[in-house]
Design a protein around this motif. Structure first.
Motif, short mmCIF file in Angstrom:
data_model
loop_
_atom_site.label_atom_id
_atom_site.label_comp_id
_atom_site.label_asym_id
_atom_site.label_seq_id
_atom_site.Cartn_x
_atom_site.Cartn_y
_atom_site.Cartn_z
N LYS A 1 14.14 -10.72 -4.94
CA LYS A 1 14.12 -9.67 -4.26
C LYS A 1 12.28 -9.21 -3.79
O LYS A 1 11.63 -10.22 -4.53
CB LYS A 1 13.77 -7.98 -5.00
CG LYS A 1 14.60 -7.24 -5.56
CD LYS A 1 14.81 -6.06 -6.44
CE LYS A 1 15.65 -5.25 -6.14
NZ LYS A 1 15.74 -4.19 -6.93
N SER A 2 12.25 -9.02 -2.29
CA SER A 2 10.93 -9.35 -2.03
C SER A 2 10.45 -8.20 -2.01
O SER A 2 10.66 -6.68 -2.10
CB SER A 2 11.04 -9.65 -0.42
OG SER A 2 11.37 -7.98 0.37
N ALA A 3 8.69 -8.23 -2.46
CA ALA A 3 8.12 -7.20 -3.08
C ALA A 3 7.43 -6.65 -1.46
O ALA A 3 7.29 -6.63 -0.48
CB ALA A 3 6.72 -7.54 -3.58
N LYS A 4 7.44 -4.82 -1.71
CA LYS A 4 7.05 -4.09 0.05
C LYS A 4 5.71 -3.63 -0.69
O LYS A 4 4.89 -3.50 -2.08
CB LYS A 4 7.33 -2.84 -0.63
CG LYS A 4 9.32 -3.46 -0.10
CD LYS A 4 10.27 -2.21 -0.70
CE LYS A 4 11.25 -2.13 -1.79
NZ LYS A 4 11.69 -1.48 -2.34
N GLN A 5 4.66 -3.13 0.11
CA GLN A 5 3.48 -3.38 -0.28
C GLN A 5 2.92 -1.45 0.01
O GLN A 5 3.81 -1.18 1.09
CB GLN A 5 2.37 -3.51 1.11
CG GLN A 5 1.20 -3.34 1.03
CD GLN A 5 0.62 -3.16 1.81
OE1 GLN A 5 0.53 -3.12 3.08
NE2 GLN A 5 -0.11 -5.30 1.71
N ILE A 6 2.69 -1.02 -0.78
CA ILE A 6 2.51 0.75 -0.94
C ILE A 6 1.04 1.01 -1.19
O ILE A 6 0.44 0.37 -1.59
CB ILE A 6 3.31 1.11 -1.72
CG1 ILE A 6 4.92 0.66 -1.77
CG2 ILE A 6 3.74 2.82 -1.82
CD1 ILE A 6 5.50 1.05 -3.05
N LYS A 7 0.58 2.27 0.04
CA LYS A 7 -0.36 2.60 -0.28
C LYS A 7 -1.14 3.56 -0.71
O LYS A 7 0.25 4.67 -0.12
CB LYS A 7 -1.28 2.59 0.95
CG LYS A 7 -2.69 3.15 1.18
CD LYS A 7 -3.24 3.18 2.95
CE LYS A 7 -4.66 3.12 3.16
NZ LYS A 7 -5.22 3.35 4.57
N VAL A 8 -0.97 4.10 -1.47
CA VAL A 8 -1.54 4.72 -2.34
C VAL A 8 -2.85 5.75 -2.21
O VAL A 8 -4.36 4.91 -2.76
CB VAL A 8 -1.42 4.90 -3.78
CG1 VAL A 8 -1.08 7.02 -4.79
CG2 VAL A 8 -0.10 4.33 -4.45
N THR A 9 -3.05 7.05 -1.53
CA THR A 9 -4.83 7.81 -1.74
C THR A 9 -4.60 8.64 -2.43
O THR A 9 -3.72 9.92 -2.52
CB THR A 9 -4.52 8.30 -0.34
OG1 THR A 9 -4.17 6.88 0.60
CG2 THR A 9 -5.75 9.41 -0.10
#
Length: 410
Positions: free
Chosen positions: A93-101
């Motif tokens: 599984k390839s990792a997904k970049q997630i941005k949390v503000t």
């Protein structure tokens, strides 16, 4: 082959064919053996499966061969240096970049979680019920996903006499009121203003202002009117018309703040029923008496007056009479002639102008009776007298009237 057959004898030709056949058989057998010894491996690439037959030794080498580059945050079911075995399934599984503000502060994460809720659990992120999250926990994660979170805090609202503690994530005071279904009326006052931005230290105060019309019926007291009547003897009185109080309707604008009255302004006044004066007839007819005799005439107040008829007769005056009492602020209680009225509140004494009625004279006053001229006053001049009564209410009842006065002992 024909050329070779021509060049070689038949026996030799048979030998060559045999050798070639053996070589072909060996080659084919080796090929079959090579294919038979390959390991069969299933590779799941982000859920897409493919089966690979390989002589590759390790997992890492196999992934490189099929073009899968494993980065730091990717998820791999086996170690890269693990030996390949037939029947192996490799999950990648390839990792997904997630941005949390969160409240304006940015944080970057990498995850292989499929849903937002699983991502929060994976990263140990927890939020309160009143916090505002831009995505549902059931939403799927994708590379480049941006999640916005505003954490809630409590704000106190003093709404009139009520106190409310509510949750908010910011915005204006107007937004806060709308969210909590709080409406302002036309005259209400609010602090701070509805445009101001809410923060953790904000306290909202609303003064509930109400204006209403109050209609009041008020009584108007009647006045007493005295009229001379020549058919009645002096000292006699007769009620001609009974007095009746009137009614006036007053309208007030009443202002209340948080339920308490703070002002009352008269805006209109209307007479609903006029008052009727009380009319009293006062006798002016001189009584008849025999010369040289003393007669008693009954007065309306129950007093008796002695009229001394002599050859010269008594002095009779028409005078204006007011009333006073010794029970007043600044009064000593003593008259100008030294009579202690405080000790004798029912004593019949009048204040006179000594130039008209000498002090010490005995007099008869219509409606009052026999009295002593025992006091003076700054406003008592000419045909003016002041009669002493026990109380202030008696003085108000007497008022100011025109009376007949007779000096009994000149």
């Amino acid at each position: 082959m024909r050329i070779i057959s021509k060049l070689l004898p038949a026996s030799k030709m048979k030998l060559v064919i045999s050798v070639v056949g053996v070589l072909v058989l060996v080659l084919f057998s080796g090929l079959v053996l090579f294919e038979a010894t390959k390991a069969e491996v299933v590779i799941s690439n982000n859920g897409d499966k493919q089966t690979v037959d390989t002589h590759i030794n390790t997992v890492g080498e196999l992934l490189n061969e099929v073009g899968i580059v494993v980065s730091e945050h990717d998820e791999l079911s086996h170690a890269k240096d693990e030996a390949i075995k037939s029947g192996m399934t490799i999950d990648y599984k390839s990792a997904k970049q997630i941005k949390v503000t969160i409240d304006g502060n940015d944080h970057t994460y990498y995850t292989t979680a499929d849903s937002v809720g699983d991502f929060f659990i994976e990263q140990d992120l927890s939020f309160a019920a009143h916090d505002v999250i831009s995505h549902k926990t059931t939403d799927q994660t994708v590379d480049g996903l941006h999640i916005h979170i505003a954490t809630a805090y409590q704000v106190t609202i003093h709404d009139g006499a009520k106190k409310r503690i509510v949750w908010t994530t910011g915005g204006s005071v107007f937004d806060l009121l709308n969210k909590n279904k709080i409406k302002l009326n036309d005259h209400d006052r609010i602090q701070p203003s509805v445009e101001e931005v809410v923060n953790e230290n904000t306290a909202v105060s609303i003064v509930r202002v109400n204006k209403a019309i109050d209609e009041v019926n008020e009584s108007v007291s009647y006045s007493t009117e005295r009229q001379h009547d020549s058919t009645l003897n002096k000292g006699e009185e007769k009620v001609i018309t009974q007095g009746k109080d009137g009614t006036v309707v007053k309208k007030y604008e009443v202002t209340t703040e948080n339920g308490k009255e703070v002002s009352r302004e008269l805006i209109s006044e209307e007479t609903k029923e006029a008052s009727v004066n009380r009319v009293i007839a006062v006798g002016t007819k001189e009584p008849q008496a025999e010369q040289g005799l003393v007669t008693l005439a009954s007065t309306s107040s129950g007093e008796s007056r002695g009229i001394m008829q002599t050859s010269t007769g008594g002095k009779s005056l028409t005078m204006t009479a007011s009333a006073f009492t010794s029970d007043c602020s600044g009064c000593s209680g003593y008259t100008a002639t030294g009579i202690n009225l405080s000790a004798n509140p029912n004593m019949k004494v009048i204040a006179v102008d000594p130039n008209v009625i000498p002090l010490g004279s005995k007099v008869w006053i219509e409606g009052y009776g026999v009295a002593i001229a025992g006091d003076t006053g700054g406003a008592i001049n000419g045909n003016r007298i002041d009669v002493h009564v026990p109380t202030k209410s008696d003085a108000f009842s007497w008022g100011v009237r025109t009376v007949q006065v007779e000096i009994l002992d000149l």
